[in-house]
Design a protein around this motif. Structure first.
Motif, short mmCIF file in Angstrom:
data_model
loop_
_atom_site.label_atom_id
_atom_site.label_comp_id
_atom_site.label_asym_id
_atom_site.label_seq_id
_atom_site.Cartn_x
_atom_site.Cartn_y
_atom_site.Cartn_z
N PRO A 78 -26.70 57.11 -88.84
CA PRO A 78 -27.55 55.94 -89.00
C PRO A 78 -26.73 54.99 -89.33
CG PRO A 78 -28.38 57.19 -90.78
CD PRO A 78 -27.36 58.33 -90.07
N VAL A 79 -25.56 54.33 -88.73
CA VAL A 79 -24.74 53.41 -89.30
C VAL A 79 -25.41 51.89 -89.47
CG1 VAL A 79 -22.69 54.42 -88.08
CG2 VAL A 79 -24.17 52.60 -86.97
N LYS A 80 -25.10 51.26 -90.44
CA LYS A 80 -25.54 49.87 -90.79
C LYS A 80 -25.26 49.14 -89.41
CE LYS A 80 -24.96 45.97 -93.73
NZ LYS A 80 -24.09 45.32 -94.91
N ALA A 81 -26.47 48.42 -89.06
CA ALA A 81 -26.15 47.54 -87.94
C ALA A 81 -24.98 46.69 -87.98
CB ALA A 81 -27.22 46.81 -87.80
N GLY A 82 -24.07 46.57 -87.08
CA GLY A 82 -22.91 45.77 -86.78
C GLY A 82 -21.60 46.55 -87.63
N THR A 83 -21.57 47.76 -87.76
CA THR A 83 -20.66 48.31 -88.50
C THR A 83 -19.74 49.29 -87.40
OG1 THR A 83 -21.53 50.11 -89.42
CG2 THR A 83 -21.48 48.24 -90.80
N ASP A 84 -20.03 49.23 -86.34
CA ASP A 84 -19.43 50.06 -85.25
C ASP A 84 -17.82 50.18 -85.21
OD1 ASP A 84 -22.10 50.76 -83.13
OD2 ASP A 84 -21.86 48.94 -84.36
N VAL A 85 -17.27 48.79 -85.51
CA VAL A 85 -15.81 48.83 -85.35
C VAL A 85 -15.18 49.48 -86.61
CG1 VAL A 85 -13.72 47.15 -85.46
CG2 VAL A 85 -16.04 46.61 -84.04
N LEU A 96 -16.51 52.06 -88.17
CA LEU A 96 -16.61 53.43 -87.62
C LEU A 96 -15.34 53.93 -86.70
CD1 LEU A 96 -18.78 56.01 -88.13
CD2 LEU A 96 -19.36 55.32 -85.85
N PHE A 97 -15.09 53.20 -85.57
CA PHE A 97 -14.41 53.80 -84.71
C PHE A 97 -12.92 53.31 -85.05
CE2 PHE A 97 -18.17 54.37 -82.36
CZ PHE A 97 -18.07 55.60 -81.75
N ASN A 98 -12.74 52.53 -85.89
CA ASN A 98 -11.36 52.15 -86.35
C ASN A 98 -10.93 53.24 -87.34
OD1 ASN A 98 -10.81 49.84 -84.90
ND2 ASN A 98 -10.74 48.70 -86.65
N GLY A 99 -12.12 53.64 -88.12
CA GLY A 99 -11.71 54.81 -89.11
C GLY A 99 -11.49 56.27 -88.29
N LEU A 100 -11.98 56.49 -87.18
CA LEU A 100 -11.92 57.50 -86.26
C LEU A 100 -10.49 57.61 -85.72
CD1 LEU A 100 -12.64 59.98 -84.85
CD2 LEU A 100 -13.78 58.69 -83.02
N MET A 101 -10.33 56.41 -85.31
CA MET A 101 -8.93 56.18 -84.86
C MET A 101 -7.75 56.48 -85.72
SD MET A 101 -6.97 52.90 -82.93
CE MET A 101 -5.39 52.70 -82.22
N SER A 102 -7.86 56.01 -86.86
CA SER A 102 -6.92 56.13 -87.89
C SER A 102 -7.16 57.71 -88.32
CB SER A 102 -7.19 55.63 -89.15
OG SER A 102 -6.35 55.77 -90.07
N PHE A 103 -7.80 58.40 -88.18
CA PHE A 103 -8.24 59.78 -88.76
C PHE A 103 -7.49 60.58 -87.59
CE2 PHE A 103 -10.28 64.01 -88.33
CZ PHE A 103 -10.63 64.38 -89.59
N GLY A 113 -19.14 42.40 -79.59
CA GLY A 113 -19.31 43.35 -78.98
C GLY A 113 -18.01 44.02 -78.24
N THR A 114 -17.18 42.98 -77.87
CA THR A 114 -16.09 43.31 -77.17
C THR A 114 -15.12 44.20 -77.95
OG1 THR A 114 -16.17 41.42 -75.62
CG2 THR A 114 -14.18 42.60 -75.60
N ASP A 115 -14.87 43.65 -78.96
CA ASP A 115 -14.05 44.83 -79.91
C ASP A 115 -14.96 46.12 -80.22
OD1 ASP A 115 -12.16 42.91 -80.33
OD2 ASP A 115 -12.84 42.02 -82.15
N LYS A 116 -16.20 45.96 -80.28
CA LYS A 116 -16.61 47.57 -80.35
C LYS A 116 -16.22 48.29 -79.14
CE LYS A 116 -20.71 46.11 -83.05
NZ LYS A 116 -22.37 45.91 -82.96
N VAL A 117 -16.43 47.71 -78.17
CA VAL A 117 -16.17 48.60 -76.90
C VAL A 117 -14.59 48.90 -77.01
CG1 VAL A 117 -15.65 48.13 -74.24
CG2 VAL A 117 -17.79 47.53 -75.29
N ASN A 118 -13.62 48.10 -77.10
CA ASN A 118 -12.13 48.60 -77.54
C ASN A 118 -12.15 49.26 -78.45
OD1 ASN A 118 -11.64 45.41 -75.90
ND2 ASN A 118 -10.59 47.14 -75.29
N SER A 119 -12.61 49.18 -79.63
CA SER A 119 -12.42 50.42 -80.64
C SER A 119 -12.91 51.82 -80.25
CB SER A 119 -13.35 49.96 -82.04
OG SER A 119 -14.69 50.17 -81.69
N PRO A 155 -12.05 44.44 -87.92
CA PRO A 155 -13.79 44.77 -88.15
C PRO A 155 -14.05 43.32 -88.79
CG PRO A 155 -12.49 46.01 -89.71
CD PRO A 155 -11.37 45.38 -88.85
N ARG A 156 -15.22 42.78 -88.26
CA ARG A 156 -15.74 41.62 -88.79
C ARG A 156 -17.21 41.66 -88.78
NH1 ARG A 156 -14.34 40.27 -83.59
NH2 ARG A 156 -16.09 39.13 -82.37
N GLY A 157 -18.20 41.21 -89.79
CA GLY A 157 -19.59 41.34 -89.83
C GLY A 157 -20.09 40.44 -88.76
#
Length: 912
Positions: free
Chosen positions: A223-230, A232-239, A313-319, A593-595
């Protein structure tokens, strides 16, 4: 169906559902009683015979009630008058021509819709971009899928969806991001659920700030905080990059830009603890997700509105895409990023350049070679050479007076756009507003100078493209009602009246052929002068005559011809590791990432999220006609955490006023248990035709993604406060009522009646006289039952006509009123029994089991009370057992999560 609208077809016409982007095949058949029977097309690859409840109820929505059947124009007094098609078309063409001559081509605009068929879309773009010479044509798909388009183009070089639906069943893990798939794309969700039954090791991960129905079947919900998807997925990319999950061979050979993108991801998101803190999720859950992704080769990450509808939104898609590129999880069965489109033809609109920054056939406005290709193919007098205004900016320009004329087709921006009161102001002062629609009375049409009657589902002829790039035929099985015409025909007629050539078509098959030929025109090796290589290609579908077009079977593009002249579709893309950038490589895109643009503050401390409910579609012009679709969620609501409700002084079941910097609305408070503190959720569907004050678009902030132009529908700071009223009530009536004097009302369609939920601030001293006036019952000898308890603040009145209930009114100072389901059942009776009359007076049924409760399964009309009572009485333990007894959950399955929840609650209540 109104019998004046004659059927065109033999029984079982194969067509396509007009709702979500799944693109289900439908068989429509005329019954002996004039009804339209709807069934899923067992041979259609998208749904294999299954339909959700909205699709199943399509036959209930094709009547002519409320239809716009004739062209109309406003007279000098502002009243609509019926006119001939010639008069209307001359007025539209003359109005556009005059404004263009005085102010230039950018002074006019078209605002179109994912409800249009591809052929309509194609002609609209040809007129605007190739003949008028302006790119001021945008679409309501801007509001739902444009971030996905922009993300695809940045990563792949073209707007390309890599996977097919079969991949969902072959994946070993499906990640659903910002998608309540169980409700919004139920047939896809059921395919996933069935695959998990067959392969229990398959994992389902849901990433969503809300705990939705989709989460009930998930192995893990983040249940991520709204707007924090980038984050999350930047963290996954780094992982993935630093834990041995990077596919070096793929990255080195087939991608570019990893260094910069990974540096950005590492800078802010390399520490999972910090990512978990920012996203407000448990660190163990975060690491479990990251490790599952790293360990599972066949992963699909499917995303929808929760990702796209954002100022990032576009950065979320690309992340998301970055994570699939770094791990090589793309281009093979069962893996890849997957954009689930919202509308039936959002993809078809993208194919023909439906957005203001695109050209037809996946060509770009800012590419001189592409502009020349399109203009040469069309032999058009000009071509738009710069992007037009995107949806939000377009209506701002109308308000500012820069755009003098707008032609709106198949959409209702007064309800759907953010900061929707701007649309009201813009249209109220626009020199020329034209609307092509099937419904006469909409919030938007109230401002139109000219109304043009369009064909609706069941009457249209053409194609749509679903989320997996599958082109399907939408075939007519009803004749055109009144004087309604196809949108493409109307656009062509206007174009010819404006003096333009190139708009003579004998039918939609010729438009489709031109569209297909353009996709193949100069589409080849760039070493040949004038060529540009594009993956979107319908070369295999060119040259079809009407008979062949009518027989066209569902096919995924690219569609080419084999050496033996057979047509071949393409299930998935990138299997050859070739992408649409000039060097053939995919691009990693840095996503800092940006809020959200606007954060909660002291004045507006809560975050508003918006979205759909299970059984309704857009602004309910179709689904609102079906009684069974209305029962599940009958009125607008604000879902919030109980502690927030206590803090802000609002109670469950009562009305509340939700306000932002841009507007306000009123809705009923509910606690679903799925909302985190600090957030609220309001559905998008209600409008001025169905409620007195429930347009959530009026609240939504107008900030847009800087790349895609898609608005921030998921994050608007709001305040909430009690909406104080003196009384609550409801009416069930066989005739339509005018309730302008009522403080708050919502209209809900019943089977043979209309239901109105009411609340008022007026003090009623003489309830009987007031009720008779409100209901229009003036005969003192009428069969009129009434009950009043002034101490308890309760009043009930019932008008009976020839022993049959005609209408009833129930009022109370409290919002907890008698069951509407029980009363609705009384309207089915041809004659009331004495026990029914007694029950009406005491406010509850005499007969046990008569109150089935709120609808849970709309497909079979099974209520909550029926399910809970059956579970208790028969000791049912599983959803399958409930289905076996009651059928509930046995069709589309979208109610299965709710049934599971009722099983748990019922057993918990018994053991308490």
């Amino acid at each position: 169906m109104n019998l004046s609208q004659a059927p065109l077809s033999v029984p079982g016409t194969k067509t396509t559902c007009p709702y979500c982007g799944v693109g289900c095949g439908v068989r429509a058949s005329l019954q002996a009683d004039g009804a339209i029977a709807i069934a899923g097309d067992e041979l259609h690859p998208a749904n294999k015979g299954r339909l959700c409840v909205k699709g199943s109820a399509l036959g209930e929505t094709v009547d002519l009630d409320g239809r716009l059947l004739h062209p109309k124009m406003r007279d000098a007094g502002g009243n609509l008058q019926r006119v001939s098609w010639d008069a209307a078309l001359d007025k539209v063409a003359g109005g556009l021509r005059g404004i263009i001559d005085r102010h230039g081509p950018d002074a006019v605009a078209l605002y179109v819709s994912g409800q249009l068929l591809t052929e309509d879309y194609y002609i609209a773009n040809k007129l605007m971009k190739g003949y008028i010479g302006s790119a001021n044509i945008d679409t309501n798909s801007r509001l739902c899928m444009s971030s996905a388009v922009a993300g695809h183009k940045r990563a792949f070089g073209e707007d390309l969806v890599p996977i097919c639906y079969d991949d969902l069943e072959q994946a070993d893990m499906v990640v659903l991001v910002g998608s309540n798939t169980a409700w919004c794309h139920p047939i896809l969700f059921q395919r996933i659920a069935k695959a998990r039954e067959n392969r229990p090791g398959m994992k389902l991960i849901v990433i969503d700030p809300r705990r939705t129905a989709t989460c009930e079947l998930a192995d893990l919900h983040l249940p991520v905080k709204a707007g924090t998807d980038v984050w999350l997925f930047n963290g996954l990319m780094s992982f993935l990059a630093h834990r041995g999950a990077r596919d070096n061979a793929f990255v080195d050979a087939h991608t570019a830009g990893l260094g910069e993108a990974l540096a950005v991801a590492d800078a802010d998101c390399a520490d999972p603890q910090e990512v978990a803190r920012i996203c407000k999720i448990d660190i163990d859950d975060l690491l479990a997700f990251y490790q599952l992704f790293a360990d599972t080769e066949k992963v699909i990450t499917a995303f929808s509105m929760g990702v796209n509808q954002s100022s990032a939104g576009t950065d979320k898609v690309n992340s998301i895409i970055n994570c699939h590129l770094i791990s090589g999880r793309i281009g093979k069965p069962g893996m890849g990023p997957f954009s689930i489109t919202g509308q039936p033809n959002a993809m078809g609109g993208r194919e023909v350049g439906g957005l203001a920054n695109m050209l037809a056939a996946h060509m770009d406005l800012d590419n001189a070679l592409h502009r020349d290709t399109v203009q040469t193919f069309w032999d058009s007098p000009r071509i738009a050479d710069r992007p037009g205004l995107k949806a939000v900016d377009l209506f701002n320009a109308i308000e500012a007076g820069r755009i003098k004329a707008v032609w709106i087709m198949a959409t209702n921006p007064m309800v759907s756009l953010p900061d929707a009161n701007v649309v009201r102001r813009a249209l109220s002062q626009c020199e020329l507003v034209v609307s092509s629609d099937i419904i006469e009375n909409t919030d938007t049409n109230a401002f139109a100078h000219i109304l043009l009657p369009a064909l609706g589902w069941g009457e249209k002829d053409g194609t749509v493209t679903n989320s997996e790039r599958r082109i399907s035929r939408q075939r007519p099985f009803l004749s055109a009602p009144g004087e309604a015409r196809g949108d493409w025909q109307v656009i062509c007629d206007v174009a010819k009246r404006m003096g333009y050539r190139g708009f003579d078509f004998a039918g939609v098959h010729e438009i489709f052929d031109e569209h297909a030929r353009l996709s193949a025109y100069r589409n080849g090796p760039p070493q040949i002068a004038g060529n540009s290589m594009r993956m979107f290609n319908l070369d295999g579908l060119t040259g079809m005559d009407k008979r062949q077009f009518d027989a066209l079977q569902p096919i995924q593009w690219p569609a080419t011809r084999t050496t033996d002249a057979q047509i071949a579709g393409t299930a998935r893309l990138f299997g050859d590791r070739c992408y649409a950038h000039p060097d053939g490589k995919a691009r990693f895109v840095p996503t800092p990432p940006r809020g959200p643009a606007h954060l909660p503050d002291e004045e507006f401390p809560l975050v508003l999220n918006t979205g759909r409910v299970r059984d309704q579609w857009h602004t309910m012009t179709r689904t609102g006609k079906s009684a069974r679709l209305a029962d599940h969620v009958p009125e607008s609501f604000v879902d919030m955490h109980p502690q927030d409700a206590l803090r802000y002084g609002v109670r469950e079941g009562s009305l509340a006023r939700i306000s932002s910097r841009w507007g306000a609305m009123v809705a009923r408070v509910q606690h679903s248990g799925g909302i985190a503190r600090g957030s609220v959720f309001v559905p998008i569907h209600w409008n001025n035709q169905t409620a007195s004050d429930a347009r959530v678009g009026a609240l939504v902030n107008p900030v847009v993604d800087p790349v895609s132009g898609e608005p921030e529908f998921k994050h608007t700071p709001v305040n909430i406060e009690e909406f104080g009223v003196s009384w609550h009530g409801f009416i069930l009536s066989r005739k339509a009522l005018t309730l302008d004097a009522i403080t708050h009302w919502t209209r809900i369609q019943g089977r043979d009646f209309a239901r109105y939920e009411l609340a008022g601030r007026n003090v009623v001293n003489d309830h009987s006289a007031w009720a008779r006036t409100l209901l229009g019952v003036h005969d003192i000898d009428a069969d009129w039952l009434e009950y009043e308890d002034r101490t308890a603040g309760v009043y009930r009145a019932v008008h009976i006509d020839n022993d049959r209930i005609d209408m009833c009114l129930f009022m109370s100072t409290r919002p907890d009123l008698p069951s509407r389901a029980w009363l609705a059942g009384l309207f089915d009776k041809e004659q009331l029994e004495e026990a029914d009359r007694v029950g009406l007076l005491i406010g509850q049924p005499i007969e046990k089991g008569a109150d089935t409760g709120p609808t849970v399964c709309s497909c079979f009309g099974v209520g909550r009370n029926t399910i809970c009572n059956t579970v208790r009485e028969k000791g049912l333990k599983t959803v399958a057992e409930v289905t076996g007894c009651l059928k509930a959950g046995g069709n589309c399955g979208s109610c299965v999560p709710e049934i599971k929840k009722l099983l748990v609650e019922t057993h918990a209540a018994e053991t308490a």
